[in-house]
Scaffold this motif. Structure first.
Motif, PDB file in Angstrom:
ATOM      1  N   ARG A  84      49.182 -25.140  33.057  1.00 44.58           N
ATOM      2  CA  ARG A  84      48.930 -23.709  33.306  1.00 44.58           C
ATOM      3  C   ARG A  84      49.087 -23.372  34.788  1.00 44.58           C
ATOM      4  N   LEU A  99      35.894 -11.509  14.779  1.00 45.86           N
ATOM      5  CA  LEU A  99      36.305 -12.723  15.494  1.00 45.86           C
ATOM      6  C   LEU A  99      35.477 -13.913  14.991  1.00 45.86           C
ATOM      7  N   SER A 103      40.808 -22.070  23.788  1.00 45.73           N
ATOM      8  CA  SER A 103      42.214 -22.421  23.511  1.00 45.73           C
ATOM      9  C   SER A 103      42.329 -23.338  22.299  1.00 45.73           C
ATOM     10  N   SER A 126      37.607 -18.229  33.522  1.00 48.44           N
ATOM     11  CA  SER A 126      39.044 -18.498  33.677  1.00 48.44           C
ATOM     12  C   SER A 126      39.829 -17.202  33.867  1.00 48.44           C
ATOM     13  N   ALA A 185      36.185  -8.393  26.396  1.00 50.11           N
ATOM     14  CA  ALA A 185      36.994  -7.698  25.384  1.00 50.11           C
ATOM     15  C   ALA A 185      36.131  -6.977  24.362  1.00 50.11           C
ATOM     16  N   TYR A 205      41.118 -10.971  21.670  1.00 48.51           N
ATOM     17  CA  TYR A 205      42.320 -11.810  21.580  1.00 48.51           C
ATOM     18  C   TYR A 205      41.877 -13.125  20.953  1.00 48.51           C
ATOM     19  N   ARG A 235      44.266  -9.235  31.680  1.00 48.31           N
ATOM     20  CA  ARG A 235      43.495  -7.985  31.614  1.00 48.31           C
ATOM     21  C   ARG A 235      42.615  -7.791  32.849  1.00 48.31           C
ATOM     22  N   SER A 291      43.554 -14.070  28.615  1.00 42.94           N
ATOM     23  CA  SER A 291      42.678 -12.947  28.958  1.00 42.94           C
ATOM     24  C   SER A 291      42.745 -12.601  30.447  1.00 42.94           C
TER      25      SER A 291
HETATM   26  C1  DP6 Z   1      37.069 -14.996  22.851  1.00 45.83           C
HETATM   27  O1  DP6 Z   1      41.970 -16.220  27.526  1.00 45.83           O
HETATM   28  O2  DP6 Z   1      40.211 -18.040  27.513  1.00 45.83           O
HETATM   29  O3  DP6 Z   1      37.233 -14.455  25.147  1.00 45.83           O
HETATM   30  O4  DP6 Z   1      44.699 -17.922  26.662  1.00 45.83           O
HETATM   31  O5  DP6 Z   1      43.890 -20.115  25.857  1.00 45.83           O
HETATM   32  O6  DP6 Z   1      43.275 -19.353  28.150  1.00 45.83           O
HETATM   33  P1  DP6 Z   1      43.602 -18.945  26.717  1.00 45.83           P
HETATM   34  O7  DP6 Z   1      42.293 -18.280  26.122  1.00 45.83           O
HETATM   35  P2  DP6 Z   1      41.249 -17.291  26.776  1.00 45.83           P
HETATM   36  O8  DP6 Z   1      40.605 -16.670  25.442  1.00 45.83           O
HETATM   37  C2  DP6 Z   1      39.674 -15.650  25.444  1.00 45.83           C
HETATM   38  C3  DP6 Z   1      39.148 -15.449  24.076  1.00 45.83           C
HETATM   39  C4  DP6 Z   1      37.970 -14.504  23.968  1.00 45.83           C
HETATM   40  C5  DP6 Z   1      38.430 -13.099  23.558  1.00 45.83           C
HETATM   41  C6  DP6 Z   1      39.042 -12.230  24.620  1.00 45.83           C
HETATM   42  O9  DP6 Z   1      38.689 -12.344  25.806  1.00 45.83           O
HETATM   43  O10 DP6 Z   1      39.852 -11.367  24.227  1.00 45.83           O
END
Ligand code: DP6
Length: 396
Positions: free
Chosen positions: A72, A261, A210, A125, A13, A17, A159, A156
């Motif tokens: 999940r 972040l 998470s 993941s 990203a 997120y 995406r 994530s």
């Molecule tokens: C910091 O998608 O691993 O990489 O939805 O709980 O499975 P869950 O979280 P996840 O979070 C990723 C967070 C990040 C930022 C991003 O990839 O946008």
């Protein structure tokens, strides 16, 4: 036995997120945007199979049987079967191969491997869940948007269902039907763009994303402000920058968003710290390099761990790698290459850059290795010869 085997990519990203407004459906508090990385270097590969002979749903991850009890996985399987049932009722999906009625009454076996070491601490993941959902959708002949299903495996992951640059629109509805991923541009849009992943040595166990984002949502006012007032503006700005291949704007927003972040993580109570000393030194060096060049030539971004991901143009790769290798000398490896992936000429660091950095090289080993890659395609279906399960539905 009816089986489908697919690969799916990792994504990194540039607008992060961080934070859910609904934990069960995995609905985010802000939209996000990422680049999909080439599957030549990093991908998950998954076989899913159904058979009347299987007695229960089973899964093997990187050679080890794992429980599917995790909510999940349950949510993903339930959602796939619900969508397949809807198609069956509509009288669709019965054209060829195993009928949907059979597939729906049979159990599923899942076998998944990554082509990169999970120990590298790279987010696996996203690739894993997107590969699982993409493969199941092919097997159960599901059509239409499936990013809503992948999102329920890991946010994530939605995406990773497309190549190029992909946004995940947060949506507004409570049922999450508008919280979906969308391709902004394909992998061919900005062919000069490169990505260097600096895998940072790190012994410490971190709080997972998470759990981390759960505490941030509860305690960080900065995170709330970011989601409401900053991300909407940044999403628009970075989308335009990507469309115009405006590296300066793209790179600046990428670094600012990564920093925000990690600022929100520090604003979390108790604070969460993912960056280590090496990560901070990389940030510092990137700014020094950009200052030396008189414009932004390289951008860093960090997820929930100390590894750095650098975005840059092809013409900068050799120069940046020379600087990185000078400052973080590689450790002797037994046979494994220090720089993996796309080939690049190895150069010594430029003399005046070295002087201007004024950086005392660290002792070897601060970086485990480097992956050199570019933007790539979305998930791919593989021929049946690539199946990871034998005729009894067990890992080969
Ligand atoms: C910091 O998608 O691993 O990489 O939805 O709980 O499975 P869950 O979280 P996840 O979070 C990723 C967070 C990040 C930022 C991003 O990839 O946008």
């Amino acid at each position: 036995m009816d089986a489908v085997t697919c690969t799916a990519p990792v994504n990194i990203a540039v607008i992060k997120y961080w934070g859910k407004r609904d934990e069960a459906l995995i609905l985010p508090i802000n939209s996000s945007l990422s680049a999909t990385l080439s599957q030549e270097q990093l991908c998950a590969k998954t076989t899913v199979a159904v058979s009347g002979q299987f007695t229960r749903d089973r899964m093997w991850l990187n050679g080890k049987e794992e429980s599917l009890e995790n909510p999940r996985y349950q949510n993903v399987l339930r959602e796939i079967r619900r969508r397949a049932r809807k198609r069956k009722i509509a009288g669709e999906g019965e054209e060829k191969g195993t009928s949907l009625s059979d597939a729906l009454s049979w159990h599923v076996h899942i076998c998944s491997v990554n082509n990169f070491p999970t120990a590298a601490g790279l987010a696996s993941s996203a690739a894993g869940f997107s590969c699982l959902v993409y493969s199941l959708a092919k097997l159960f002949k599901i059509e239409g948007d499936i990013s809503e299903i992948a999102r329920q495996g890991s946010g994530s992951a939605c995406r990773s269902l497309y190549g190029g640059f992909v946004s995940w629109n947060m949506g507004e509805k409570d049922d999450g039907t508008d919280s979906v991923a969308e391709q902004l541009v394909t992998e061919n849009h900005w062919p000069e763009l490169r990505i260097l992943i600096l895998v940072v040595s790190d012994q410490k166990k971190h709080i997972g994303s998470s759990a981390g984002m759960g505490v941030s949502v509860k305690t960080s006012e900065l995170l709330r402000y970011r989601a409401e007032h900053i991300v909407p503006r940044r999403m628009k700005e970075i989308e335009t920058a990507i469309q115009n291949k405006d590296f300066q704007t793209f790179a600046k927003i990428t670094m600012q968003d990564s920093n925000q972040l990690h600022a929100s993580c520090l604003d979390t109570y108790p604070p969460i710290i993912y960056l280590n000393d090496t990560s901070k030194q990389i940030m510092h060096l990137v700014h020094k390099y950009n200052d030396f060049c008189g414009q932004i030539k390289v951008a860093y971004t960090f997820d929930a761990g100390p590894n750095a991901c650098l975005y840059l143009l092809e013409e900068e790769v050799a120069g940046v790698l020379a600087m990185v290798n000078h400052c973080f000398p590689p450790i002797e490896q037994n046979g494994d290459q220090h720089i993996r992936g796309l080939q690049v000429e190895e150069l010594p660091i430029q003399k005046d850059l070295k002087e201007s950095l004024g950086f005392t090289p660290l002792s070897p080993g601060a970086l485990k290795y480097i992956i050199h890659t570019k933007v790539g395609t979305g998930p791919q279906v593989l021929p049946s010869t690539e199946c990871l399960l034998n005729e009894n539905g067990l890992p080969k």
